[in-house]
Design a protein around this motif. Sequence first.
Motif, short mmCIF file in Angstrom:
data_model
loop_
_atom_site.label_atom_id
_atom_site.label_comp_id
_atom_site.label_asym_id
_atom_site.label_seq_id
_atom_site.Cartn_x
_atom_site.Cartn_y
_atom_site.Cartn_z
N ASN A 6 0.87 -1.22 -0.15
CA ASN A 6 -0.03 0.09 0.14
C ASN A 6 0.97 1.34 -0.27
O ASN A 6 0.57 2.37 -0.74
CB ASN A 6 -0.99 -0.03 1.12
CG ASN A 6 -2.06 -0.77 1.03
OD1 ASN A 6 -2.47 -1.21 0.06
ND2 ASN A 6 -2.57 -1.40 2.17
N TYR A 10 0.58 0.86 -4.12
CA TYR A 10 -0.81 1.22 -4.21
C TYR A 10 -1.29 3.02 -4.17
O TYR A 10 -1.73 3.50 -4.96
CB TYR A 10 -1.72 0.60 -3.31
CG TYR A 10 -3.19 0.88 -3.42
CD1 TYR A 10 -3.79 0.30 -4.44
CD2 TYR A 10 -3.85 2.04 -2.77
CE1 TYR A 10 -5.35 0.65 -4.26
CE2 TYR A 10 -5.04 1.96 -2.58
CZ TYR A 10 -5.75 1.50 -3.26
OH TYR A 10 -7.36 1.78 -3.50
N GLN A 11 -0.65 3.45 -3.05
CA GLN A 11 -1.08 4.77 -2.58
C GLN A 11 -0.18 5.79 -3.62
O GLN A 11 -0.67 6.86 -4.30
CB GLN A 11 -0.56 5.01 -1.38
CG GLN A 11 -1.07 6.40 -0.74
CD GLN A 11 -0.76 6.78 0.72
OE1 GLN A 11 -0.20 5.76 1.57
NE2 GLN A 11 -1.44 7.81 1.37
N TYR A 14 -2.23 5.34 -6.89
CA TYR A 14 -3.31 6.01 -6.67
C TYR A 14 -3.30 7.62 -6.85
O TYR A 14 -4.04 8.13 -7.49
CB TYR A 14 -3.76 5.78 -5.18
CG TYR A 14 -5.28 5.74 -4.89
CD1 TYR A 14 -6.22 5.07 -4.95
CD2 TYR A 14 -5.81 7.24 -4.60
CE1 TYR A 14 -7.48 5.29 -4.69
CE2 TYR A 14 -7.15 7.53 -4.35
CZ TYR A 14 -8.05 6.41 -4.37
OH TYR A 14 -9.11 6.85 -4.01
N ASN A 15 -2.21 8.29 -6.27
CA ASN A 15 -2.06 9.69 -6.24
C ASN A 15 -1.59 10.24 -7.83
O ASN A 15 -2.08 11.18 -8.16
CB ASN A 15 -0.98 9.98 -5.29
CG ASN A 15 -1.45 10.20 -3.86
OD1 ASN A 15 -2.11 11.27 -3.62
ND2 ASN A 15 -1.77 9.05 -3.13
N ASP A 126 -11.13 8.07 -2.42
CA ASP A 126 -10.81 7.72 -0.91
C ASP A 126 -9.74 8.97 -0.49
O ASP A 126 -8.58 9.04 -0.85
CB ASP A 126 -10.41 6.66 -0.67
CG ASP A 126 -9.96 6.16 0.81
OD1 ASP A 126 -10.25 7.27 1.75
OD2 ASP A 126 -9.53 5.23 1.32
N SER A 128 -8.36 9.81 2.21
CA SER A 128 -7.39 9.37 3.15
C SER A 128 -6.17 8.55 2.24
O SER A 128 -4.98 8.37 3.02
CB SER A 128 -7.93 8.01 4.09
OG SER A 128 -8.23 7.06 3.29
N ASN A 129 -6.39 8.29 1.08
CA ASN A 129 -5.10 7.91 0.50
C ASN A 129 -4.67 8.87 -0.59
O ASN A 129 -3.28 8.79 -0.93
CB ASN A 129 -5.57 6.94 -0.68
CG ASN A 129 -5.91 5.47 -0.12
OD1 ASN A 129 -4.72 4.80 0.81
ND2 ASN A 129 -6.91 4.69 -0.34
#
Length: 245
Positions: A6, A10-11, A14-15, A126, A128-129
């Motif tokens: 993550n 992932y993070q 994601y960003n 999300d 928070s991510n």
Amino acid sequence: MAEIFNAAIYQPLYNVLIFLYNVIPGQDFGVAIIATTIFLKLLLMPVSRKQIESQKKLQELQPKIKEIQNRYKDNKEKQTKELMAFYKENKANPLSGCLPLIVQLIFLIAIYRILINISMAGLVVDVSNLYSFVADPGKINHMFIGFIKLTEPSRGLAILAATAQYFQTKMIMKKNKKEDKSKKKRTSSKPDFSSMMSKQMLYLGPVLTLFIGFKFAAGLALYWLVSTLFMIGQQMYIAKDQKQE
């Protein structure tokens, strides 16, 4: 392990995806996926180039490898030791080609999770991510070029991705065949296991891609298509570069 995945994969991905979605005019999630894929491929280009060069080196060493295999065919332990020593002496790694595939799979899983999570959240990001410098875009526009739903399977994208996969494998096989012809006299008359595997992958790869494209969100097929097209271009560039050398 999940926390490392993550935090490291992932993070950040994601960003990058949301950042590109925010800054690219039109806020097309498909275009953001394409841009993210190109960004990733450029980032991983040194690894991919190393893989291609490693494969080329192994191809050049193939006659000697077969010679060792034939010489110690009745003594598998000795054969393994001799092969390991030969690889070490020539600074070759038979498993080096696996790394880019593993990396590709890791990012594929990450993209899949991102698409699924955004879809399950009602196409809302999300927060928070998100990193502090990445703005919340609100509800995501999940349509690609106005008519392909990226959160649902797309047969068109799946077929395109599978076709691209076929041609990429075909390119590799064609290149290997040319190299094999120049060494044919030195090779064994026995069937080449690597060639057999390549022939199987020529069809197995596209079929697998087709299955994934038919079964999962179109965003995955789009990612795979762009990734494969990039690799085709990269292979052509490296081949041209090697010819000039």
